[in-house]
Design a protein around this motif. Structure first.
Motif, short mmCIF file in Angstrom:
data_model
loop_
_atom_site.label_atom_id
_atom_site.label_comp_id
_atom_site.label_asym_id
_atom_site.label_seq_id
_atom_site.Cartn_x
_atom_site.Cartn_y
_atom_site.Cartn_z
N ARG A 4 0.86 -1.20 0.00
CA ARG A 4 0.00 0.00 0.00
C ARG A 4 0.88 1.23 0.00
NH1 ARG A 4 -5.03 -1.81 3.94
NH2 ARG A 4 -4.74 -4.04 3.62
N LYS A 5 0.31 2.35 -0.40
CA LYS A 5 1.06 3.60 -0.31
C LYS A 5 0.89 4.17 1.10
CE LYS A 5 -2.61 6.73 -1.91
NZ LYS A 5 -3.00 7.77 -2.88
N VAL A 6 1.93 4.83 1.58
CA VAL A 6 1.83 5.55 2.85
C VAL A 6 1.01 6.82 2.59
CG1 VAL A 6 3.09 6.76 4.65
CG2 VAL A 6 3.99 4.62 3.72
N PRO A 7 -0.09 7.03 3.30
CA PRO A 7 -0.98 8.13 2.96
C PRO A 7 -0.38 9.50 3.26
CG PRO A 7 -2.06 6.51 4.38
CD PRO A 7 -0.61 6.21 4.40
N LYS A 8 -0.86 10.49 2.51
CA LYS A 8 -0.62 11.89 2.81
C LYS A 8 -1.95 12.52 3.21
CE LYS A 8 3.22 12.54 -0.45
NZ LYS A 8 3.70 13.31 -1.62
N PHE A 9 -1.88 13.75 3.73
CA PHE A 9 -3.10 14.41 4.19
C PHE A 9 -4.15 14.50 3.08
CE2 PHE A 9 -0.40 16.12 7.63
CZ PHE A 9 -1.24 15.85 8.71
N GLU A 10 -3.70 14.82 1.86
CA GLU A 10 -4.67 15.02 0.78
C GLU A 10 -5.42 13.74 0.43
OE1 GLU A 10 -0.51 15.08 -1.27
OE2 GLU A 10 -1.42 15.79 0.59
N ASP A 11 -4.89 12.57 0.85
CA ASP A 11 -5.57 11.31 0.57
C ASP A 11 -6.84 11.14 1.39
OD1 ASP A 11 -3.67 10.46 -1.31
OD2 ASP A 11 -2.35 9.75 0.29
N ALA A 12 -7.02 12.01 2.41
CA ALA A 12 -8.24 11.97 3.21
C ALA A 12 -9.40 12.68 2.52
CB ALA A 12 -7.99 12.59 4.59
N GLU A 13 -9.13 13.28 1.35
CA GLU A 13 -10.14 13.95 0.52
C GLU A 13 -10.89 15.02 1.32
OE1 GLU A 13 -12.20 10.46 -0.75
OE2 GLU A 13 -10.70 9.97 -2.28
N ASP A 14 -12.22 14.92 1.46
CA ASP A 14 -12.97 15.98 2.13
C ASP A 14 -12.80 15.95 3.65
OD1 ASP A 14 -14.34 13.61 2.37
OD2 ASP A 14 -16.32 14.54 2.32
N LYS A 15 -12.06 14.97 4.18
CA LYS A 15 -11.81 14.88 5.62
C LYS A 15 -10.40 15.39 5.98
CE LYS A 15 -15.64 12.66 6.86
NZ LYS A 15 -16.58 13.14 7.87
N THR A 16 -9.73 16.04 5.02
CA THR A 16 -8.35 16.48 5.24
C THR A 16 -8.24 17.41 6.45
OG1 THR A 16 -7.83 16.29 2.89
CG2 THR A 16 -6.40 17.69 4.21
N GLU A 17 -9.15 18.36 6.57
CA GLU A 17 -9.09 19.32 7.69
C GLU A 17 -9.27 18.61 9.02
OE1 GLU A 17 -11.34 23.40 9.16
OE2 GLU A 17 -11.43 22.81 7.05
N ASP A 18 -10.20 17.64 9.08
CA ASP A 18 -10.41 16.89 10.32
C ASP A 18 -9.17 16.08 10.69
OD1 ASP A 18 -13.00 17.84 10.36
OD2 ASP A 18 -13.84 16.07 9.38
#
Length: 688
Positions: free
Chosen positions: A272-286
């Motif tokens: 799997r890829k190690v996620p970045k913040f933008e991978d949380a899509e509309d939950k990025t701010e949370d």
């Protein structure tokens, strides 16, 4: 009052006998780690860990279990006596491993791994939160430290999050994976997964390097690549069922382990890829609010993490923590360092130097710049935009600009006109996602000053007002016009940074006058480790290191350390990876605001400094480690290191986390590692 994230372990004053198991015939570290997993599962009350490919245990009976899985005639057993009053690395590691083993026994799904030889990371897979396709699990890191005659522990909250999607899912979507960090974790939901005592090597997340550096796609089906489907239907999976989850379609991943040229094949379903913040899509701010904690929130999370340690009541090795200590503790020395003034054309100021520049009070003598602008293609209204962009520049810096426009669209790089005058620079205009590696490589190799800028910058007039847009261009053409106050303790400063990039070793060494004026730099890139260290020593031998300040960031090989010791060279190791934190208190409650920059604490021959003001998350200290300086000398140099974080030719607030020789050495590596340059000496700052 200022608090810390350090606690003292009470009454840990004893002696213990450990048992070291060595192998007559060399056993690979991966095999030793397999043995460790088996031994921890079979002997849950016994501490066992890998120490330089030998097995260390606090129970000699563990050898009986080992004989069942390894040739007993190949095993040598030796006793090691540990006195807790003698602080050393093995004791530090053993206490961390003993704590880890007790925590594994006491908490289901609390998975603990050691990060390097010092840090331990605990992730509680019972505590999960969802952010789009990401799953987040709360946890903490800890490290054993020595404080005078006491043993302490650093605790810091740390979450782990990973994506639900495998590399097979992402590949089928056509997702861009260039230079993304990867990890290996099994897609099955079985009793092994997230199990602290898992014997399966795929059960818990494991770092897997970087895509297209340590890993590459190979156009083979899994059944054609060492028959992966059969492998994971047999001994490659403890349940012998992983093979059923593998889609027999190309491609597979080829992985190269560190220090090895042998390729290993893996199915995409296992990666799997190690996620970045933008991978949380509309939950990025949370997700950001959860990970980037305010100081008071982080302090409360540290207190919550300490509750795990309240369960450590093993009769033979009880762990009892005192409360978190503050900066005035008897175990620490604290200090408040003051920042330096700036000298701008012989004018001293403590304010932002750019304010004087914008008021046109600095440059009295008009200067001329030859600006060779390289265009990727014909651009509408370009002349109007370029003149508009540089109108403020010419006023602030009191200079005239001779423009030369070069359309690179239909011209080979080698046919570029070369303008090598001291006042000449190539400005590379590029599209947002365009990579000009070949062009930058050519210009840099030929000692031609160059600077990159996005085309969109020309059309965004709001950016024209930001002085950091202009400063790097000016400073690459002319010497810096403002300095730190003179540091009379040394004449020159050197910053050296060492990194690994796949199977390659990188090093940048920069030389400065003591006030901040760049003299020259060196860049090394090498796959052969011996040649790499020999070249570093060759360069160091040509520099005036004695009676000057040398700072190093990165792992120092024994060969380099021996060179410094044999030549009686003093130095400071600078690291931004310290997890020592300081907290401000108000009315005995942790404050939401950070600690003012300049505060530092000293213990175990290291200074830990707050070098920047935080308006959002919690500040991390930088670590300064002393090599051969007296305490008083080291304190003076810690002050200088702090002052050198307040110098920057590009940022409007003139501040950075690390001292500028190290900061710029790291930026040099970041810029050049993607460019085809192996060995380079340069006379102007490439890093701005």
């Amino acid at each position: 009052m200022f608090g810390t994230n350090i606690s003292i372990i009470k009454d840990l004053n004893q002696k213990i006998i450990l048992h070291e198991i060595t192998f007559k015939n060399r056993v690979h570290s991966n095999v030793v780690n397999d043995y460790i997993r088996e031994l921890r599962f079979l002997n849950k009350d016994t501490v066992s860990f890998n120490n330089y490919n030998n097995i260390i245990s606090d129970n000699k009976n563990v050898i009986d279990s080992l004989k069942k899985i390894h040739n007993s005639e190949d095993i040598i057993l030796k006793e090691i006596k540990l006195d807790f009053k003698e602080h050393n690395q093995l004791l530090q590691r053993y206490i961390g491993e003993a704590i880890s083993q007790q925590l594994r026994n006491n908490f289901e799904k609390l998975v603990i791994t050691n990060k390097g030889r010092e840090w331990f990371k605990a992730v509680d897979y019972n505590k999960t939160e969802k952010y789009g396709q990401l799953s987040l699990f709360k946890g903490f890191r800890f490290k054993i430290i020595f404080l005078k005659d006491q043993i302490g522990i650093i605790i810091d909250p740390k979450s782990k999050f990973y994506t639900e999607l495998t590399l097979r899912d992402l590949y089928d979507r056509g997702e861009e994976l260039y230079e993304r960090y990867l990890e290996k974790i099994c897609p099955l939901d079985c009793y092994q997964k997230f199990n602290p005592f898992a014997t399966c090597k795929h059960a818990n997340p494991e770092g897997f390097g970087v895509m297209f550096i340590n890993n590459h796609f190979d156009n083979l089906k899994p059944s054609e690549a060492n028959d992966l489907i059969s492998h994971y239907s047999g001994r490659g999976c403890k349940n012998q069922t992983l093979g059923k989850r593998i889609d027999d379609r190309a491609p597979v991943i080829i992985h190269y382990y560190k220090g090895s040229n042998r390729p290993y094949f893996f199915p995409l379903e296992l990666i799997r890829k190690v996620p970045k913040f933008e991978d949380a899509e509309d939950k990025t701010e949370d997700l950001s609010e959860e990970v980037i904690m305010k100081p008071d929130e982080r302090y409360q999370r540290i207190k919550e993490s300490m509750q795990y340690f309240e369960s450590l009541s093993h009769p033979n090795f009880p762990i009892i923590l005192e409360g978190l200590i503050n900066k005035d503790s008897e175990y620490l020395i604290s200090e408040k360092f003051e920042k330096s003034s700036y000298i701008i054309k012989k004018i001293s100021t403590e304010e932002n130097p750019f304010e004087l520049i914008k008021k046109e009070k600095i440059f009295n003598k008009k200067q001329r710049i030859r600006l060779n602008i390289i265009l990727p293609f014909q651009i509408p209204d370009f002349l109007h935009n370029i003149n508009l962009f540089f109108s403020e520049f010419k006023k602030w810096y009191n200079c005239e600009i001779d423009f030369k426009f070069i359309n690179i669209e239909n011209r080979s790089i080698e046919n570029l006109e070369e303008y090598k005058g001291d006042n000449a620079i190539y400005l590379i205009l590029k599209e947002e996602n365009n990579d000009e590696k070949d062009l930058i490589s050519y210009l840099s190799k030929n000692q031609l000053k160059n600077h990159e800028m996005h085309l969109s910058t020309l059309t965004n007039q709001e950016l024209y007002k930001k002085e950091n847009i202009y400063a790097p261009i000016y400073h690459k053409v002319f010497s810096p016009f403002y300095f730190l106050e003179d540091n009379r303790d040394y004449k020159k400063g050197f910053g050296m940074a060492i990194q690994s990039y796949g199977n390659e070793k990188l090093c940048a060494i920069l030389e400065y006058e003591n006030k901040g004026n760049f003299i020259r730099g060196f860049y090394i890139r090498e796959t052969n480790v011996d040649k790499f260290h020999d070249r570093i020593i060759e360069i160091l031998s040509s520099l005036e290191l004695k009676k000057n300040l040398l700072m190093i960031n990165g792992f120092m090989h024994k060969k380099i350390q021996n060179y410094f010791n044999e030549n009686l060279i003093k130095l400071i190791e600078v690291s931004e990876n310290s997890l020592i934190r300081l907290f401000r208190f108000s009315y005995e409650q942790p404050s939401k605001s950070g600690v003012p920059s300049g505060f530092g604490i000293f213990f175990n021959n290291k200074w830990f400094l707050i070098t920047y003001d935080s308006h959002q998350g919690t500040q991390r200290t930088i670590k300064l480690k002393n090599y051969n300086y007296s305490f008083e000398e080291f304190k003076v140099l810690a002050k200088i290191c702090f002052r050198e974080t307040k110098y920057h030719l590009g940022f409007s607030n003139n501040s950075m986390k690390l001292p500028f020789p190290i900061h710029f050495a790291l930026k040099t590596l970041k810029k050049l590692k993607k460019i085809d340059i192996k060995d380079l000496e340069f006379k102007y700052p490439l890093y701005l």
